[in-house]
Design an enzyme around this catalytic site. Structure first.
Site: not given
Ligand code: A2P
Length: 393
Positions: A194-195, A351, A391, A393
Site C-alpha cells: 500500500y502506498s 498512479c 505506478e 496496478y
C-alpha cells in the site's frame, strides 16, 4: 573459457516486493526469501512476461556474465552489482543474436507507459527494506476512518503508530502489510503493498506514524483484514519500499499528478508535505483525479478545502451524468497540460488503475503533437531526468 551470457536480474533497491513478477512468471523462475526477489538463471528463458507487470521497472535489469550470479548471492544483495568487465569483444560476439531477439521482446514488453524510472534529482534518499518478512515491524492501529460516503465503496484511512521503532518513510514510498494466517500451502501470507498517504513527518507531525489508504475489495484477504482493524490492534508491516516515485525537494518543481481511486494516496502525501513545508509557496501542483462518483472519491471533503492555488484540482467522475475519465479531462485541458509539458521544472506522476495508462498515453501523445513534439521522446527524456513516474496496478 565460458561464453558470456546475459542474466536477468532484479534491482533490490527499486523493487517494492509486490511479488507480481513471481506470480506472473509462467515457469517459476522467480522466487523470494525474506529479503529479496530473485531470478533463477538456470530457469529464466527471457520470455519477458514479467516485464510489463512490474510497477517499478526494477525487473528490467540485465548483466553480461561469465558465471551467472547464484540465487544465494542475489538473496544477499542490497544493491545490484555493476556490469563486470568481461572484455567487450567477447560480449559482442557471444550476444549479438540474443540481443536482437531480446531487444524486440523488450520493446514489446515496454509498450505501456511504465519502464525503468529514475528518482527526481532533488529527492531525499529513501530508506528501503528495513523490515522484511522474517523481521517485520509491529505497528499499532491508531485510527481507522472511512473516506467515502458510498456504502458499497469502502475506502479507509488507516493510521499506524510505530511507537519507538524507527520507520523512516518518504512520500511516494509503499509499505507491505502481512495478513495473519497461512495460504493453502501452509505458508504465511505474502505482504500486500500500500502506498503511504502521509508525509515523511507522519500523519500527525512528529508522532512516529504513517497512514495508508485501503479500499475494501470483495474477497480481498488483506484489504478486508485492514479495513476491519480495530484501534490498538497490532499489525505486521514490511518496508519501506520504493526508490523512484518520490517527491522532488526542489520547491520550484511543478507537479502534474494523474490518479484514479486509491492511486491518490501518494498525491495526498505530496500535497501535505508541500503544505507543511512550503506554506503553499511552490512551483505548483495540478491534479487530475478520477473516481466513479463524488461519493466514492476518497477524501472528497478534505480535498475541497485545499485551496486551488496550492493544488489545482480536476476531479472527474465516470459514473455520474457527465461520464469522464482523467484522460478526457486532460484532453479538454490540453493547453494547461501542454504548458506544463513545456516546462523543464515539471514532474509527472501517474498512479492508479493499470487500465488508465493507455488512455493517458494517448492523451499525452495528442497534446505533445499539438505542440509539435513527439510524446515518446519527451516521455523517455523526462523519465531519464527523474521527471516521469508511473505506478499502476
Ligand atoms: P469505471 O470503473 O466507471 O469505468 P475506483 O478504483 O474507485 O473504482 O476508481 C477508479 C476510476 O478509474 C473509476 O472511475 C473507473 O471508471 C476509472 N477507470 C477505469 N478504467 C479506466 C481507464 N481505462 N482509464 C481511465 N480511468 C479508468
Amino acid at each position: 573459457m565460458n561464453a558470456p551470457l546475459k542474466q536477468h536480474l532484479i534491482d533490490p533497491e527499486i523493487c517494492i516486493r509486490c511479488y507480481t513478477c513471481e506470480m506472473t512468471c509462467p515457469i517459476n523462475a522467480i522466487e523470494h526469501d525474506d529479503n529479496n526477489v530473485v531470478v533463477n538463471a538456470d530457469l529464466c528463458n527471457f520470455c519477458m512476461d514479467c516485464i510489463p507487470v512490474c510497477p517499478t521497472g526494477s525487473i528490467d535489469e540485465w548483466r553480461v556474465v561469465k558465471t551467472p550470479y547464484s540465487l544465494e548471492s542475489q538473496y544477499g544483495w542490497e544493491e545490484l552489482p555493476e556490469q563486470e568487465d568481461i572484455g567487450q569483444n567477447e560480449a559482442e560476439t557471444g550476444l549479438e543474436a540474443l540481443d536482437d531477439a531480446m531487444a524486440a521482446l523488450l520493446a514489446e514488453a515496454h509498450k505501456g507507459a511504465g519502464g525503468k524510472a529514475t528518482a527526481p534529482a532533488s529527492a531525499a534518499k529513501p530508506t528501503i527494506n528495513m523490515y522484511n518478512l522474517g523481521k517485520p515491524a509491529i505497528a499499532k492501529v491508531q485510527g481507522n476512518y472511512r473516506l467515502t460516503k458510498d456504502e458499497s465503496h469502502d475506502v479507509r484511512h488507516i493510521i499506524l503508530d510505530l511507537g519507538a521503532l524507527p520507520f523512516p518513510v518518504l512520500e511516494g514510498q509503499s509499505v507491505g502489510v502481512i495478513p495473519p494466517g497461512e495460504d493453502t500451502d501452509g505458508k504465511p501470507h505474502l505482504p500486500r503493498l500500500y502506498s503511504v498517504s502521509s508525509p515523511r513527518d507522519g500523519e500527525r507531525p512528529n508522532f512516529n506514524n504513517v497512514s495508508l489508504m485501503v479500499k475494501r475489495e470483495e474477497n480481498g484477504l488483506c484489504s478486508n483484514y485492514i479495513c476491519d482493524l480495530e484501534k490498538d490492534a497490532e499489525v505486521k508491516i514490511t518496508g519501506p519500499f520504493g526508490a523512484t516515485f518520490l517527491l522532488p525537494d526542489d520547491p520550484d518543481a511543478r507537479l502534474l499528478m494523474i490518479c484514479t481511486g486509491t492511486g491518490s494516496a501518494p498525491m495526498r502525501a505530496f500535497t501535505m508535505r508541500r503544505q507543511r513545508t512550503l506554506d503553499g509557496k511552490s512551483g505548483g501542483m495540478v491534479m487530475f483525479f478520477g473516481a466513479r462518483t463524488q461519493d466514492t472519491l476518497p477524501y472528497f471533503g478534505p480535498l475541497s478545502k485545499v485551496p486551488q492555488d496550492l493544488l489545482e484540482q480536476h476531479l472527474v467522475y465516470s459514473r455520474e451524468a457527465e461520464k469522464e475519465y482523467v484522460q478526457d479531462r486532460m484532453t479538454a485541458e490540453q493547453d494547461r497540460v501542454a504548458e506544463l509539458l513545456n516546462d523543464p521544472k515539471t514532474h509527472i506522476y501517474i498512479c492508479g488503475l493499470r487500465g488508465m495508462e493507455e488512455g493517458v498515453e494517448k492523451a499525452f501523445t495528442n497534446i505533445a503533437e499539438s505542440m509539435g513534439e513527439q510524446w515518446v521522446s519527451l516521455r523517455d527524456a523526462m523519465r531519464e531526468e527523474g521527471r516521469y513516474h508511473v505506478e499502476t496496478y
